[in-house]
Design a protein around this motif. Structure first.
Motif, PDB file in Angstrom:
ATOM      1  N   VAL A   1       0.728  -1.294   0.071  1.00  0.00           N
ATOM      2  CA  VAL A   1      -0.099   0.062   0.020  1.00  0.00           C
ATOM      3  C   VAL A   1       0.857   1.188  -0.004  1.00  0.00           C
ATOM      4  N   ARG A   2       1.765   1.396   0.927  1.00  0.00           N
ATOM      5  CA  ARG A   2       2.792   2.308   1.052  1.00  0.00           C
ATOM      6  C   ARG A   2       3.742   2.214   2.117  1.00  0.00           C
ATOM      7  N   ARG A   3       4.850   2.921   2.108  1.00  0.00           N
ATOM      8  CA  ARG A   3       5.555   2.953   3.122  1.00  0.00           C
ATOM      9  C   ARG A   3       5.236   4.221   3.966  1.00  0.00           C
TER      10      ARG A   3
ATOM     11  N   TYR B   1       3.128   4.773   6.446  1.00  0.00           N
ATOM     12  CA  TYR B   1       1.638   4.872   6.388  1.00  0.00           C
ATOM     13  C   TYR B   1       1.184   5.817   7.613  1.00  0.00           C
TER      14      TYR B   1
ATOM     15  N   THR C   1      -0.621   7.640  10.597  1.00  0.00           N
ATOM     16  CA  THR C   1      -1.642   7.318  11.649  1.00  0.00           C
ATOM     17  C   THR C   1      -1.615   8.543  12.560  1.00  0.00           C
TER      18      THR C   1
ATOM     19  N   PRO D   1       3.686   7.070  11.808  1.00  0.00           N
ATOM     20  CA  PRO D   1       3.608   6.498  10.774  1.00  0.00           C
ATOM     21  C   PRO D   1       3.972   4.871  10.743  1.00  0.00           C
TER      22      PRO D   1
ATOM     23  N   MET E   1       2.512  -0.440   5.077  1.00  0.00           N
ATOM     24  CA  MET E   1       1.038  -0.968   5.157  1.00  0.00           C
ATOM     25  C   MET E   1       1.137  -1.655   3.866  1.00  0.00           C
TER      26      MET E   1
ATOM     27  N   HIS F   1      -5.738  -5.867   5.118  1.00  0.00           N
ATOM     28  CA  HIS F   1      -4.454  -5.115   5.447  1.00  0.00           C
ATOM     29  C   HIS F   1      -3.584  -5.620   6.517  1.00  0.00           C
TER      30      HIS F   1
ATOM     31  N   ALA G   1      -0.278  -4.320   8.795  1.00  0.00           N
ATOM     32  CA  ALA G   1       0.614  -3.297   9.501  1.00  0.00           C
ATOM     33  C   ALA G   1       1.918  -3.984   9.549  1.00  0.00           C
TER      34      ALA G   1
END
Length: 237
Positions: A139-141, A143, A145, A149, A153, A161, A163
Motif C-alpha cells: 500500500v505504502r511505506r 503509512y 496514523t 507512521p 502498510m 490489511h 501493518a
C-alpha cells in the motif's frame, strides 16, 4: 584538529574535581576548542575532557618557579587551560615534555553512513513485499496514523490489511508499538481487519512470545539476503 603527544598531568575543577598524574598521553583538540585526553590502553572513551562550548588558552611559562629551599623546579613546556562557557568548570593540562604537536585540516566530514539500518530494511521489504506472503501487495511505506507512521502498510492475498513494524533488533517496545498501531487502525471500518507483522533482523525471545500472544507474526529479516546474497535463512513464524 590538533594532536599533541606529551608527558602531562591534568586537573579538572568545577562541578567535580578530578586529577590525572603525570604520564605520557595523547591530547586531541578540536576546532570548537573541546579537549580530550587519551591513554594508550582502555576503551575509546577519553580519560578526561572538556566539551564545547568552551574557551581554550595556550600558556607558555616565561620563567621557572622556585621550590622551597631554593631548588629550581622543573619548568612545564606548556599549560593548556580550557574553561567551560556556561559553568565554572576548568580543565588545566600541564605538559612537561612534548613529543609531537601537530595540526591538521580535516575538511568537511560527510558523516557516518550506516548500512543495514531500519530505513534500508524498510525499503528492501517494501520492494520485496511478497516476503510476507505470496500475493501480498504494498500500500505504502510510512503509512500515516494519528500516533505516528506505520513502517509499511500492505494487503495480503486475502485482501486484508497488514501493518508491518520494522526493527533492527526487535524487543518488547517494538511489539508494543505495533500493538498501538493495530488497535488504532482496526477502529477504521475501511481498513479492518488489520493484521500485524513484527519484522526484524533479530527478535528477543520475550518479544516473540508477546508478539504471538498479541496475534502478530514474526518475520526474521536477513539484510544481506535481501540485498541479493543467496541465503535461505529468512524465516516466517
Amino acid at each position: 584538529m590538533r594532536i599533541i603527544v606529551a608527558d602531562c598531568s591534568a586537573e579538572y575543577s568545577g562541578r567535580l574535581n578530578a586529577s590525572l598524574p603525570l604520564a605520557k598521553r595523547v591530547l586531541l583538540i578540536k576546532a570548537d576548542n573541546s579537549l580530550l585526553i587519551f591513554s594508550e590502553l582502555g576503551s575509546y572513551k577519553p580519560l578526561n575532557w572538556m566539551a564545547a562550548p568552551c574557551t581554550l588558552r595556550d600558556i607558555t611559562p616565561e620563567s621557572a618557579d622556585t621550590r622551597s629551599g631554593g631548588e629550581s623546579a622543573e619548568i612545564p613546556q606548556k599549560v593548556i587551560r580550557v574553561s567551560a562557557d556556561k559553568s565554572n568548570d576548568v580543565l588545566e593540562v600541564t605538559l612537561r615534555h612534548i613529543y609531537s604537536d601537530e595540526s591538521y585540516d580535516l575538511g568537511e566530514d560527510p558523516g557516518l553512513i550506516k548500512d543495514g539500518v531500519e530505513d534500508h530494511l524498510q525499503r528492501y521489504l517494501a520492494e520485496q513485499i511478497e516476503r510476507i506472503g505470496k500475493g501480498a501487495k504494498l500500500v505504502r511505506r510510512e503509512y500515516p496514523t494519528a500516533i505516528g507512521p506505520v513502517d509499511i502498510m500492505a494487503i495480503d492475498a486475502n485482501g486484508e490489511h497488514v501493518a508491518i513494524e520494522i526493527k533492527r533488533n526487535g524487543g518488547i517496545d517494538g511489539v508494543e508499538q505495533l500493538t498501538r498501531y493495530c488497535k488504532l487502525l482496526n477502529r477504521d471500518p475501511l481498513l479492518a481487519p488489520v493484521h500485524g507483522i513484527f519484522a526484524a533482523q533479530t527478535i528477543t525471545p520475550q518479544a516473540r512470545v508477546l508478539a504471538q500472544d498479541r496475534g502478530f507474526r514474526c518475520l526474521i529479516l536477513d539484510y544481506e539476503e535481501m540485498k541479493g546474497v543467496e541465503d535461505d535463512s529468512l524465516r516466517l513464524f
